[in-house]
Design a protein around this motif. Structure first.
Motif, PDB file in Angstrom:
ATOM      1  N   ASN A  22       0.847  -1.193   0.000  1.00 44.73           N
ATOM      2  CA  ASN A  22       0.000   0.000   0.000  1.00 44.73           C
ATOM      3  C   ASN A  22       0.886   1.248   0.000  1.00 44.73           C
ATOM      4  O   ASN A  22       2.118   1.162   0.071  1.00 44.73           O
ATOM      5  N   VAL A  23       0.253   2.411  -0.077  1.00 40.82           N
ATOM      6  CA  VAL A  23       0.985   3.677  -0.171  1.00 40.82           C
ATOM      7  C   VAL A  23       1.891   3.899   1.038  1.00 40.82           C
ATOM      8  O   VAL A  23       3.037   4.337   0.890  1.00 40.82           O
ATOM      9  N   GLU A  24       1.403   3.590   2.216  1.00 40.76           N
ATOM     10  CA  GLU A  24       2.217   3.782   3.421  1.00 40.76           C
ATOM     11  C   GLU A  24       3.461   2.905   3.414  1.00 40.76           C
ATOM     12  O   GLU A  24       4.546   3.348   3.808  1.00 40.76           O
ATOM     13  N   GLU A  25       3.311   1.652   2.982  1.00 38.51           N
ATOM     14  CA  GLU A  25       4.467   0.744   2.919  1.00 38.51           C
ATOM     15  C   GLU A  25       5.511   1.254   1.931  1.00 38.51           C
ATOM     16  O   GLU A  25       6.717   1.213   2.204  1.00 38.51           O
ATOM     17  N   ALA A  27       5.910   4.407   0.961  1.00 38.81           N
ATOM     18  CA  ALA A  27       6.490   5.630   1.536  1.00 38.81           C
ATOM     19  C   ALA A  27       7.588   5.285   2.538  1.00 38.81           C
ATOM     20  O   ALA A  27       8.652   5.908   2.550  1.00 38.81           O
ATOM     21  N   LYS A  28       7.346   4.284   3.369  1.00 38.56           N
ATOM     22  CA  LYS A  28       8.370   3.859   4.336  1.00 38.56           C
ATOM     23  C   LYS A  28       9.614   3.348   3.630  1.00 38.56           C
ATOM     24  O   LYS A  28      10.738   3.658   4.030  1.00 38.56           O
ATOM     25  N   ARG A  31      11.449   6.082   2.256  1.00 42.24           N
ATOM     26  CA  ARG A  31      11.802   7.021   3.324  1.00 42.24           C
ATOM     27  C   ARG A  31      11.372   8.435   2.961  1.00 42.24           C
ATOM     28  O   ARG A  31      12.153   9.395   3.036  1.00 42.24           O
ATOM     29  N   SER A  33       7.392  10.897   2.460  1.00 38.70           N
ATOM     30  CA  SER A  33       6.035  11.037   2.993  1.00 38.70           C
ATOM     31  C   SER A  33       5.009  10.306   2.137  1.00 38.70           C
ATOM     32  O   SER A  33       5.250   9.985   0.979  1.00 38.70           O
ATOM     33  N   ARG A  34       3.867  10.117   2.746  1.00 40.21           N
ATOM     34  CA  ARG A  34       2.737   9.516   2.043  1.00 40.21           C
ATOM     35  C   ARG A  34       2.304  10.436   0.894  1.00 40.21           C
ATOM     36  O   ARG A  34       1.914   9.984  -0.172  1.00 40.21           O
ATOM     37  N   THR A  37       4.600  10.046  -2.121  1.00 40.93           N
ATOM     38  CA  THR A  37       4.287   8.768  -2.760  1.00 40.93           C
ATOM     39  C   THR A  37       2.986   8.863  -3.549  1.00 40.93           C
ATOM     40  O   THR A  37       2.903   8.398  -4.688  1.00 40.93           O
ATOM     41  N   GLU A  54      -8.179   3.095  -3.234  1.00 38.21           N
ATOM     42  CA  GLU A  54      -6.934   2.527  -2.696  1.00 38.21           C
ATOM     43  C   GLU A  54      -5.990   2.103  -3.822  1.00 38.21           C
ATOM     44  O   GLU A  54      -6.426   1.582  -4.848  1.00 38.21           O
TER      45      GLU A  54
END
Length: 84
Positions: A22-25, A27-28, A31, A33-34, A37, A54
């Protein structure tokens, strides 16, 4: 119990490389931001599959994005197109 074999996927190796993130994964992993991304997705620079509102990004698409942008300042590139 006998396992059914789907002829469409027979011989296809489904491993971690096929995983959708997903977008958060993503972004992490980048390194960042969401929001950055999400902008990469909006511009089509990062390939994805959409399910309603989504997004899911295949690992191979993230790898492809990184390889294609080695040595590129993504934030500068986003500013140049008026994004962010």
């Amino acid at each position: 119990m006998e396992q059914k074999v789907d002829k469409r996927t027979e011989g296809l190796v489904m491993d971690n490389a096929e995983r959708l993130m997903n977008v958060e994964e993503v972004a992490k992993r980048l390194r960042t931001s969401r929001a950055v991304t999400a902008e990469l997705l909006r511009l089509g620079w990062l390939k994805s599959v959409r399910f309603g509102s989504e997004y899911r990004i295949p690992k191979f698409a993230l790898h492809e994005f990184i390889v294609d942008n080695i040595g590129v300042d993504i934030l500068e590139k986003l500013e140049a197109v008026g994004a962010e």
